[in-house]
Design an enzyme around this catalytic site. Sequence first.
Site, PDB file in Angstrom:
ATOM      1  N   GLU A 123       0.168   3.671   1.679  1.00  0.00           N
ATOM      2  CA  GLU A 123       0.194   4.129   3.070  1.00  0.00           C
ATOM      3  C   GLU A 123       1.562   3.839   3.713  1.00  0.00           C
ATOM      4  OE1 GLU A 123      -2.383   5.790   4.618  1.00  0.00           O
ATOM      5  OE2 GLU A 123      -1.509   5.779   6.628  1.00  0.00           O
ATOM      6  N   TYR A 134      -1.592   0.612  10.529  1.00  0.00           N
ATOM      7  CA  TYR A 134      -1.824  -0.057   9.244  1.00  0.00           C
ATOM      8  C   TYR A 134      -0.590   0.056   8.357  1.00  0.00           C
ATOM      9  CZ  TYR A 134      -3.557  -0.803   4.511  1.00  0.00           C
ATOM     10  OH  TYR A 134      -3.703  -1.249   3.224  1.00  0.00           O
ATOM     11  N   SER A 137       0.815  -1.228   0.000  1.00  0.00           N
ATOM     12  CA  SER A 137       0.000   0.000   0.000  1.00  0.00           C
ATOM     13  C   SER A 137       0.840   1.267   0.000  1.00  0.00           C
ATOM     14  CB  SER A 137      -0.861  -0.031   1.265  1.00  0.00           C
ATOM     15  OG  SER A 137      -1.329   1.255   1.564  1.00  0.00           O
TER      16      SER A 137
HETATM   17  N1  GDD Z   1     -12.381   7.075   6.058  1.00  0.00           N
HETATM   18  C1  GDD Z   1     -12.566   8.404   6.190  1.00  0.00           C
HETATM   19  N2  GDD Z   1     -13.708   8.885   6.730  1.00  0.00           N
HETATM   20  N3  GDD Z   1     -11.578   9.223   5.769  1.00  0.00           N
HETATM   21  C2  GDD Z   1     -11.770  10.575   5.888  1.00  0.00           C
HETATM   22  C3  GDD Z   1     -12.940  11.114   6.417  1.00  0.00           C
HETATM   23  C4  GDD Z   1     -13.967  10.237   6.877  1.00  0.00           C
HETATM   24  O1  GDD Z   1     -15.010  10.644   7.373  1.00  0.00           O
HETATM   25  N4  GDD Z   1     -12.822  12.455   6.382  1.00  0.00           N
HETATM   26  C5  GDD Z   1     -11.645  12.742   5.845  1.00  0.00           C
HETATM   27  N5  GDD Z   1     -10.980  11.595   5.549  1.00  0.00           N
HETATM   28  C6  GDD Z   1      -9.636  11.512   4.952  1.00  0.00           C
HETATM   29  C7  GDD Z   1      -8.676  10.610   5.719  1.00  0.00           C
HETATM   30  O2  GDD Z   1      -8.161  11.307   6.860  1.00  0.00           O
HETATM   31  C8  GDD Z   1      -7.626  10.375   4.649  1.00  0.00           C
HETATM   32  O3  GDD Z   1      -6.747  11.471   4.571  1.00  0.00           O
HETATM   33  C9  GDD Z   1      -8.448  10.340   3.357  1.00  0.00           C
HETATM   34  O4  GDD Z   1      -9.730  10.895   3.680  1.00  0.00           O
HETATM   35  C10 GDD Z   1      -8.647   8.974   2.757  1.00  0.00           C
HETATM   36  O5  GDD Z   1      -9.151   8.118   3.750  1.00  0.00           O
HETATM   37  P1  GDD Z   1      -9.671   6.638   3.389  1.00  0.00           P
HETATM   38  O6  GDD Z   1     -10.651   6.703   2.306  1.00  0.00           O
HETATM   39  O7  GDD Z   1     -10.084   6.003   4.678  1.00  0.00           O
HETATM   40  O8  GDD Z   1      -8.385   5.934   2.759  1.00  0.00           O
HETATM   41  P2  GDD Z   1      -6.857   5.869   3.240  1.00  0.00           P
HETATM   42  O9  GDD Z   1      -6.061   6.733   2.319  1.00  0.00           O
HETATM   43  O10 GDD Z   1      -6.722   6.138   4.681  1.00  0.00           O
HETATM   44  O11 GDD Z   1      -6.502   4.334   2.989  1.00  0.00           O
HETATM   45  C11 GDD Z   1      -6.876   3.683   1.789  1.00  0.00           C
HETATM   46  O12 GDD Z   1      -5.837   3.747   0.854  1.00  0.00           O
HETATM   47  C12 GDD Z   1      -4.660   3.007   1.180  1.00  0.00           C
HETATM   48  C13 GDD Z   1      -3.652   3.227   0.051  1.00  0.00           C
HETATM   49  O13 GDD Z   1      -2.995   4.443   0.253  1.00  0.00           O
HETATM   50  C14 GDD Z   1      -7.249   2.242   2.134  1.00  0.00           C
HETATM   51  O14 GDD Z   1      -7.836   1.635   0.999  1.00  0.00           O
HETATM   52  C15 GDD Z   1      -6.036   1.429   2.514  1.00  0.00           C
HETATM   53  O15 GDD Z   1      -6.412   0.065   2.691  1.00  0.00           O
HETATM   54  C16 GDD Z   1      -5.030   1.548   1.364  1.00  0.00           C
HETATM   55  O16 GDD Z   1      -3.891   0.776   1.640  1.00  0.00           O
END
Ligand code: GDD
Length: 320
Positions: A125, A149, A123
């Site tokens: 991440e 994670y 990832s």
């Molecule tokens: N989930 C979530 N919910 N994220 C929020 C929200 C909310 O209400 N508001 C803002 N965010 C912001 C998070 O702080 C982050 O900066 C961004 O939105 C994306 O969050 P997510 O969609 O939860 O994805 P992620 O980037 O943390 O992780 C995803 O991508 C990774 C690859 O970079 C996941 O799919 C991981 O499994 C994956 O590895």
Amino acid sequence: MKKALITGINGQDGSYLSEYLIKQGYQVHGILRRHSVAENQDVRIKDMDVKTYYGDLSDEISLFKILRKVQPDVIYNLAAMSHVGISNELPIFTVKTNSLAVMQLLELAKEICPEAKIYQASSSEMFGNSIDNDGFQRLSTTMNPVSPYGCSKVMAYNLVRYYRNAYNKFYCNGILFNHESPRRGSNFVTNKVIKSIVMIKKNIIKKLELGNLDSKRDWGHSKDYVRAMYLIMNYKSPEDWIVSTEETRSIRDFCRYAFKLVGLNYKDYVIQNKKFLRPLELKYLKGDSSKIRKKLKWKPQYTFESMIEEMIEYWMNKIQ
Ligand code: GDD
């Protein structure tokens, strides 16, 4: 007929990958975790021609039995505790599932199906807040994770490289940047936003509560990314790869475009709730995927806009 085993088969990527592998002529097997709501068990794959087994990556006995029974030619390890925010609430479970269980899989596969190729879902991440001077993350960028994670995925990434080199195995890492679709879980930001927009439009809810709106992500479509997984596993040598769109946008940009599509202004509906902030935020992702574009001729077919449009259309039809 070649046999593929997919861990996490009922996830967003597992379901798209199943469809893709079936089209490529594979017999697809997958591991399902028991779910207390039986209908959710296999919701994304229930109509597909796949064979499933109850198991769990962290249950070595189930994994042992499934590997022995299936004798897969290829294994796609997509199972994970995949929510970055929640990994702060479940740090031990995250590491057990995303790191230790990967080691278990590698050890068991080495003994039971030594010829099997393995794809590991790594990832973006893992990079945390490291950015090269030109604004990209690439294979040489320092991994400096900012979540349990991210830490757990770095360990798995290194284990895969270690087993590949130590035992001369076809084990690969695909470092995938964020990828979305209508099948995305609705506690990830993209699908949360889209689903809420549709519910606002249909007068079911009035507001959308989000955390940080200013972090930036490189968002692609899951369907394009499972195609990349397949290409990675069919390259002549086992390597590590970055899969990304090479474009970055903020959560605010995402909201602006998606709300506008249904004739609304996000500023009238989005409010911030500290509950959704993380102890440390990964602020910016933009991946350099030149290697896979050049060597495997991969490129995304969806754009940021067409992906959002597809997600809106899906939820417009689904939510009545
Ligand atoms: N989930 C979530 N919910 N994220 C929020 C929200 C909310 O209400 N508001 C803002 N965010 C912001 C998070 O702080 C982050 O900066 C961004 O939105 C994306 O969050 P997510 O969609 O939860 O994805 P992620 O980037 O943390 O992780 C995803 O991508 C990774 C690859 O970079 C996941 O799919 C991981 O499994 C994956 O590895």
